[in-house]
Design an enzyme around this catalytic site. Structure first.
Site, PDB file in Angstrom:
ATOM      1  N   SER A 136       0.830  -1.200   0.000  1.00 31.44           N
ATOM      2  CA  SER A 136       0.000   0.000   0.000  1.00 31.44           C
ATOM      3  C   SER A 136       0.870   1.258   0.000  1.00 31.44           C
ATOM      4  CB  SER A 136      -0.965  -0.046   1.195  1.00 31.44           C
ATOM      5  OG  SER A 136      -1.981   0.921   1.071  1.00 31.44           O
ATOM      6  N   ASP A 217      -9.805  -4.540  -4.783  1.00 30.96           N
ATOM      7  CA  ASP A 217      -9.261  -3.698  -3.710  1.00 30.96           C
ATOM      8  C   ASP A 217     -10.308  -2.654  -3.321  1.00 30.96           C
ATOM      9  OD1 ASP A 217      -7.781  -1.935  -2.093  1.00 30.96           O
ATOM     10  OD2 ASP A 217      -5.955  -2.279  -3.246  1.00 30.96           O
ATOM     11  N   HIS A 255      -7.801  -5.700   0.192  1.00 32.34           N
ATOM     12  CA  HIS A 255      -6.583  -4.920   0.386  1.00 32.34           C
ATOM     13  C   HIS A 255      -5.653  -5.506   1.447  1.00 32.34           C
ATOM     14  CE1 HIS A 255      -4.188  -1.291  -0.103  1.00 32.34           C
ATOM     15  NE2 HIS A 255      -4.160  -1.134   1.220  1.00 32.34           N
TER      16      HIS A 255
END
Length: 334
Positions: A136, A217, A255
């Site tokens: 991320s 995601d 995610h």
């Protein structure tokens, strides 16, 4: 010769010297330009060094050392200790991990100083190029280091990112309506931070960039082709963008699981680390699509560990720092 003529000749000579010097700078090889250490850090070196932990024989292992960079809201322990760190240690693969200030919730321009220092530290310990695995924000922020601290470009072989917020997220629009953490503002689509990061080339020669992402995601959004945030497209680096659904069409990874236990993401990351250049999806066996988590993740503690990740991520977003505007760009980035 009168004074005016003498002055004119000295001035002409000075201009000529400056012109030649400028031409010499323009003619410098890329390696000389890349050695530029960039701006001075605002954080003391001792503080930056205390944020890096390493394990394994960085200099002597036949496997390339990996620097782990966690995602927003997380520490390396929460993000990696029960998955990648554990598996890398079992493989004899040396690794370092960097803790970002405030669980990665503060100004990313400060957090990146920790990353740039960690790159230099890991590289110095290894005495050779290193790899990076980031999740991320942790997959995106090393690029800021490579952009503004050019010497770090010579220290990286592979930059592998899992669901990196390279071009921001639309989900931050809603999150920041009532204020949000500085780093969330900066990861919002169209932020000044991301505009600066992505201006000019996105990648640099000599580095292999493998960007791994999931179409499902819910945090870095949208992340489905052709409008996905994670892919990189410009620059002189070697680029491979891989949506995990291109390997496993029915894959539903979200995610946080992408950054911790996803078997397709792991297979691609290891493929990049263990082969020249980027990951190659054609080398990933179809059997990976049948795995729930990647090999080495303990099923008996999986729910407990993933539950901690969920709990801390939610707590940080609700109770973490809250500001009502994006931090100003540092002078060197304006």
């Amino acid at each position: 010769m009168n004074t005016r003529t003498s002055f004119a000749r000295r001035l002409t000579g000075a201009v000529a010297a400056l012109t030649l010097a400028g031409a010499g700078l323009l003619a410098l090889p890329t390696s000389a330009v890349a050695a530029d250490p960039g701006p001075a850090f605002s954080v003391p070196d001792a503080t930056l060094d205390a944020a890096v932990t390493c394990q394994g024989d960085l200099a002597g292992s036949t496997l390339t050392p990996v620097l782990l960079v966690p995602g927003t809201t997380l520490t390396p322990e929460l993000n990696f200790s029960w998955n990648y760190e554990k598996v890398f240690t079992a493989q004899g693969r040396p690794w370092c991990a960097v803790t970002l200030p405030g669980n990665g919730m503060l100004d990313i321009q400060v957090a990146v100083e920790y990353v740039a220092r960690a790159i230099r530290t890991t590289y110095a310990k290894a005495g050779r190029k290193i790899d990076i695995l980031g999740f991320s924000q942790g997959g995106m922020v090393p690029r800021w280091s490579l952009k503004y601290w050019p010497d770090t470009r010579t220290m990286i072989d592979d930059l592998v990112s899992l669901d990196a917020s390279n071009h921001g997220t639309q989900s931050a629009q809603l999150i920041c309506l009532l204020g949000c953490a500085p780093s969330v503002w900066q990861q919002k689509s169209g932020s000044r931070f991301l505009t600066a990061l992505n201006s000019g080339q996105e990648t640099y020669a000599g580095i292999s960039y493998t960007q791994i992402y999931t179409a499902t995601d819910e945090v870095v959004f949208p992340n489905f082709d052709p409008v996905a945030s994670s892919p990189l497209r410009t620059g002189d680096g070697t680029i491979r963008n891989v949506q995990v659904q291109s390997i496993c069409p029915l894959h539903l990874s979200e995610h946080l699981s992408m950054g911790t236990t996803d078997p397709v993401g792991y297979a691609l990351a290891l493929d990049a680390f263990d082969n020249p250049g980027t990951a190659d999806p054609s080398r990933i066996p179809a059997s990976v699509c049948l795995q729930l988590v990647f090999p080495g993740v303990d099923y008996t503690t999986y729910l407990q560990n993933f539950g901690k990740v969920l709990a801390v991520a939610g707590q940080q977003l609700i109770l973490g720092p809250r500001v009502f505007g994006e931090p100003a760009l540092a002078p060197y980035a304006r």
